[in-house]
Design an enzyme around this catalytic site. Structure first.
Site, PDB file in Angstrom:
ATOM      1  NE  ARG A  23      -1.782  -1.597   3.391  1.00 23.20           N
ATOM      2  CZ  ARG A  23      -1.861  -1.280   4.664  1.00 23.20           C
ATOM      3  NH1 ARG A  23      -2.853  -0.550   5.078  1.00 23.20           N
ATOM      4  NH2 ARG A  23      -0.948  -1.694   5.523  1.00 23.20           N
ATOM      5  CB  CYS A  42      17.223  30.904  -8.332  1.00 24.30           C
ATOM      6  SG  CYS A  42      16.215  29.899  -7.225  1.00 24.30           S
ATOM      7  CG  ASN A  74      25.100  19.045 -17.021  1.00 23.65           C
ATOM      8  OD1 ASN A  74      25.978  19.347 -16.215  1.00 23.65           O
ATOM      9  ND2 ASN A  74      24.112  18.239 -16.708  1.00 23.65           N
ATOM     10  CG  HIS A 111      14.599  27.119  -5.234  1.00 27.04           C
ATOM     11  ND1 HIS A 111      15.781  26.831  -5.894  1.00 27.04           N
ATOM     12  CD2 HIS A 111      14.561  26.316  -4.143  1.00 27.04           C
ATOM     13  CE1 HIS A 111      16.440  25.908  -5.217  1.00 27.04           C
ATOM     14  NE2 HIS A 111      15.727  25.583  -4.149  1.00 27.04           N
ATOM     15  N   GLY A 157      18.417  10.781  -7.965  1.00 29.50           N
ATOM     16  CA  GLY A 157      19.632  11.240  -8.638  1.00 29.50           C
ATOM     17  C   GLY A 157      19.684  12.722  -8.951  1.00 29.50           C
ATOM     18  CG  HIS A 164      16.998  20.220 -13.274  1.00 31.55           C
ATOM     19  ND1 HIS A 164      16.933  20.073 -11.899  1.00 31.55           N
ATOM     20  CD2 HIS A 164      17.900  19.307 -13.694  1.00 31.55           C
ATOM     21  CE1 HIS A 164      17.781  19.127 -11.517  1.00 31.55           C
ATOM     22  NE2 HIS A 164      18.384  18.640 -12.587  1.00 31.55           N
ATOM     23  CD  GLN A 166      20.338  15.932 -15.981  1.00 27.91           C
ATOM     24  OE1 GLN A 166      21.452  15.790 -16.459  1.00 27.91           O
ATOM     25  NE2 GLN A 166      19.989  15.406 -14.828  1.00 27.91           N
TER      26      GLN A 166
HETATM   27 ZN   LIG Z   1      16.493  27.612  -7.535  1.00 26.71          ZN
END
Ligand SMILES: [Zn+2]
Ligand SMILES: [Zn+2]
Ligand SMILES: [Zn+2]
Length: 336
Positions: A23, A42, A74, A111, A157, A164, A166
């Site tokens: 559950r 930010c 990146n 943020h 991860g 965000h 990737q």
């Molecule tokens: Zn931020």
């Protein structure tokens, strides 16, 4: 009684074990604690990221505040875009240089928001950014595949807290995708139908594994789910490529993706999760046998020795029950 189930695409078996913790309340997800401190994603910190590749802005200058979404390289890329692709053999071993692209999509200037708390319109913007980047990266003849993915929460991860996703563009088609494409091809050869279209049809008929649906899309807990509360988002119509859909479809996709994440958020209390966008590779032309989709995998259990050794997964929550929890979370009439 535990049940063994086989996924019709991947030739992959899972053990649906009903006797273990199953559950939502049985899963202890680490609470996402605000890390605080400086955040390079930010608004106002644009000079702390590599220069933007694209952004949604209202007339403001690149790399300044006043954006709703930014895409940047990146800072610590797994692969680099410069140079030629050199393939080499070293005895029986093959290698090539680490060519590719590694980009970060900053989904919101805010943020503390997540894809599950942001308005659908913002999620749609995110999908548009995915599309635009895929279309752009496709033009690079050295590349064969673009994987869009998201790590949400430290346990999944994510090294940065700010929402965000990737993008990694690769000079080869990755194994997991190649296997999925191959599985779909075998099914097509056999039945002359797309396996994903067949899944959509059967799930809409059976209803028991459907989490949510609208005119163009549905999310389901797949029959042979590897992980508890795994969910796939699929277009109802056959679209091989994510980037090749009519404009209005992206809004529909965003609505189902957003709703599925919001339901997970409620049932599993903001779980860490990963999702991946699977779409056709750049090599394929006319494709009747592949159908793009999202795979969402909440991180509620750990992959252990048995999984590593066998490729079998043990899933303690039957997908029918997971779908029911996710469907019913709104049954008290509260706003999703
Ligand atoms: Zn931020
Ligand atoms: Zn299809
Ligand atoms: Zn897939």
């Amino acid at each position: 009684m535990p049940e063994l189930r086989k996924d019709p695409i991947h030739d992959r078996w899972v053990i649906i074990s009903t006797e273990r913790g199953r559950r939502p309340s049985d899963f202890v997800t680490e609470e996402r604690k605000p890390v605080g401190g400086f955040c390079p994603l930010c608004e106002g910190n644009e000079d702390k990221t590599p220069p933007e590749i694209m952004a949604f802005r209202d007339g403001t200058r690149p790399d300044t505040p006043g954006w709703s979404l930014r895409v940047v390289s990146n800072k610590f890329p797994a692969l680099r875009i410069e140079g030629n692709l050199d393939r080499e053999g070293e005895g029986i071993y093959d290698k090539m240089n680490g060519l590719g692209a590694h980009e970060v999509i900053i989904e919101t200037p805010l943020h503390h928001e997540t894809l599950a708390t942001l308005p659908v319109k913002t999620v749609e913007n995110v999908l548009w950014a995915y599309r635009q980047r895929i279309v752009d990266l496709r033009r690079d003849s050295r590349l064969r595949y673009v994987l869009v993915f998201k790590n949400h929460g430290q346990a999944a991860g994510a090294s940065l807290e700010h929402s965000h996703s990737q993008i990694i563009a690769l000079p080869i088609v990755p194994k997991t995708v190649a296997e999925e494409v191959e599985g779909a091809k075998i099914y097509f050869r056999y039945k002359d139908r797309c396996v994903f279209c067949d899944i959509v049809r059967q799930e809409l008929q059976q209803k028991s594994r459907v989490i949510s649906e609208n005119e163009g899309f549905l999310s389901v807990a797949p029959f042979a789910s590897r992980f508890p509360f795994e969910a796939w988002v699929l277009p109802k119509k056959h679209y091989p490529r994510f980037e090749h859909m009519e404009t209005f479809r992206y809004g529909q996709a965003a609505q189902i993706l957003s709703e599925t994440l919001r339901r997970m958020n409620r049932v599993l209390r903001d779980p860490p999760y990963n999702y991946v966008l699977h779409t056709s590779s750049f090599l394929e032309s006319a494709i009747d046998d592949y159908h793009w989709h999202f795979e969402i995998m909440p991180k509620l259990t750990r992959v252990a020795g048995f999984e590593w050794g066998t490729g079998f997964y043990i899933n303690p929550t039957p997908p029918e029950e997971a779908a029911q929890y996710l469907r019913e979370v709104n049954s008290d009439g509260s706003q999703l």
